[in-house]
Design an enzyme around this catalytic site. Structure first.
Site, PDB file in Angstrom:
ATOM      1  N   SER A  24      26.653   7.287  66.746  1.00 23.35           N
ATOM      2  CA  SER A  24      27.320   8.593  66.791  1.00 23.35           C
ATOM      3  C   SER A  24      27.893   9.021  65.439  1.00 23.35           C
ATOM      4  O   SER A  24      27.779  10.196  65.072  1.00 23.35           O
ATOM      5  CB  SER A  24      28.415   8.583  67.858  1.00 23.35           C
ATOM      6  OG  SER A  24      27.845   8.473  69.144  1.00 23.35           O
ATOM      7  N   LYS A  72      34.664   6.340  80.358  1.00 23.91           N
ATOM      8  CA  LYS A  72      34.303   7.700  80.788  1.00 23.91           C
ATOM      9  C   LYS A  72      35.067   8.160  82.028  1.00 23.91           C
ATOM     10  O   LYS A  72      35.492   9.313  82.111  1.00 23.91           O
ATOM     11  CB  LYS A  72      32.798   7.795  81.020  1.00 23.91           C
ATOM     12  CG  LYS A  72      32.002   7.673  79.726  1.00 23.91           C
ATOM     13  CD  LYS A  72      30.520   7.829  79.948  1.00 23.91           C
ATOM     14  CE  LYS A  72      29.768   7.687  78.633  1.00 23.91           C
ATOM     15  NZ  LYS A  72      28.322   7.904  78.777  1.00 23.91           N
TER      16      LYS A  72
END
Length: 290
Positions: A24, A72
Site C-alpha cells: 500500500s 476491519k
C-alpha cells in the site's frame, strides 16, 4: 504545538498487523508523486486498534487510514458515520479522520467487483458464486456482489459457521440475492453449480498456513478462481486451480482497485486510466521481486 507529522503535508497511512510486506505505501506514495500531491502515506503496524489509538492518529495529524487484517470489523465500530457497505456488513477498510468525527468506508467490495468485471465477467452469469472465508474482506465483497444485480445466488463457506451465517443473513435481508452458508464437505458435493470461487482467508499468504483449502478435483475449466491473496501471487490454491484449468483473477487486482478508491476518498481526486496502468505496472514489478 508538537505533532508527529508535518502539517503542510497531508498524511495518510495503513494500520494492521503484520504489515512488513504491505504494498500500500508503494501504491499511494507513488501516485502522490505522479500527481504532485503534497502528501505522504505511512505504516502503522499494531495489533490493537481502539478509540485511544484513533485519537492518537487524530492528534498526530493523520487524515485517513487504510485498514487491513485483523482490524476491519473493529474499524467499523470505531467510526461515528459509515457508508452503506460498512453499516450493513459491519466491516470497514478505510477510515477518514476528521477533527471531531471518524467516517468509515469499505472499498474492498468495489475493488473485487471491478477486478471480476475486467478479468472474468462471464463467471457472474454462468453459475453460483462461493466466497471462502467470513472476515472483513468477505463482508465487503459479499455486499458489493449482492447489490450489483449480476448474481442471484451466493454461497459462503467458512470454518466460522456463526460469521458465515451472519453474512448470509445480512446479504439476504439487504438485497435480492439468496445467500446460503455452506460447509466445506457439502461444497465439495456441489462443485458443478459453482462458476466463481473467491478466496478471502489468509491461507496461502506469505508467513501463513499454505492451504490450499480446496482440492484439485474441485476445480474445472469452467470455473474462475479469485484468490485475493497477492503475496505470493501464485498461492497453493491458485496453483491447484490452474492445474485443473480454471481461470485465475490475480489477487493484486483487488489491491489495485480498492486502493484507487481509497486514493479518491483521501484526496478528493479521481484516479484516471494512466494512474491505474502505472500502479498495475508497479505492483507487477514489486511482486516479481518477492
Amino acid at each position: 504545538m508538537k505533532t508527529k507529522t508535518n502539517q503542510s503535508v497531508k498524511t495518510f497511512g495503513i494500520v494492521g498487523f503484520p504489515l512488513s510486506h504491505s504494498l500500500s505505501p508503494l501504491i499511494h506514495n507513488s501516485i502522490y508523486k505522479d500527481r504532485n500531491i503534497n502528501a505522504s502515506y505511512l505504516v502503522f503496524e499494531t495489533q490493537n486498534l481502539n478509540v485511544e489509538k484513533i485519537q492518537e492518529f487524530r492528534n498526530s495529524g493523520i487524515l485517513g487510514l487504510s485498514v487491513t487484517i485483523p482490524h476491519k470489523e473493529t474499524a467499523f465500530t470505531l467510526a461515528d458515520k459509515a457508508d452503506d457497505t460498512s453499516r450493513i456488513m459491519k466491516a470497514s477498510n478505510t477510515l477518514l479522520i476528521g477533527p471531531d468525527s471518524t467516517y468509515a468506508y469499505n472499498t474492498d467490495g468495489e475493488g473485487a467487483y471491478h477486478s471480476i468485471l475486467e478479468f472474468s465477467p462471464e463467471s457472474l452469469k454462468t453459475g453460483k458464486v462461493v466466497i471462502l472465508g467470513s472476515g472483513g474482506s468477505a463482508r465487503g465483497i459479499a455486499f458489493s456482489l449482492a447489490v450489483s444485480g449480476k448474481i442471484q445466488n451466493l454461497l459462503v463457506c467458512s470454518r466460522n459457521e456463526i460469521t458465515a451465517k451472519e453474512i448470509c443473513l445480512l446479504v439476504t435481508k439487504n438485497s435480492n440475492v439468496k445467500a446460503e452458508p455452506i460447509s466445506q464437505d457439502v461444497l465439495l458435493t456441489r462443485k458443478e453449480e459453482i462458476s466463481l470461487v473467491i478466496h478471502t482467508t489468509p491461507l496461502g499468504m506469505k508467513g501463513q498456513s499454505p492451504g490450499p483449502y480446496l482440492p484439485e478435483d474441485f476445480f474445472n475449466s469452467n470455473m474462475t478462481l479469485f484468490d485475493i491473496v497477492y503475496n505470493p501471487l501464485e498461492t497453493p490454491l491458485v496453483k491447484t486451480a490452474q492445474k485443473a484449468g480454471a481461470k485465475i483473477i490475480p489477487g493484486s487486482e483487488m489491491l489495485l482497485y480498492q486502493a484507487m478508491k481509497q486514493f479518491e476518498l483521501f484526496t478528493g481526486i479521481s484516479p484516471n486510466a494512466e494512474d491505474i496502468i502505472k500502479t498495475r505496472e508497479r505492483l507487477s514489478k514489486a511482486l516479481e521481486n518477492r
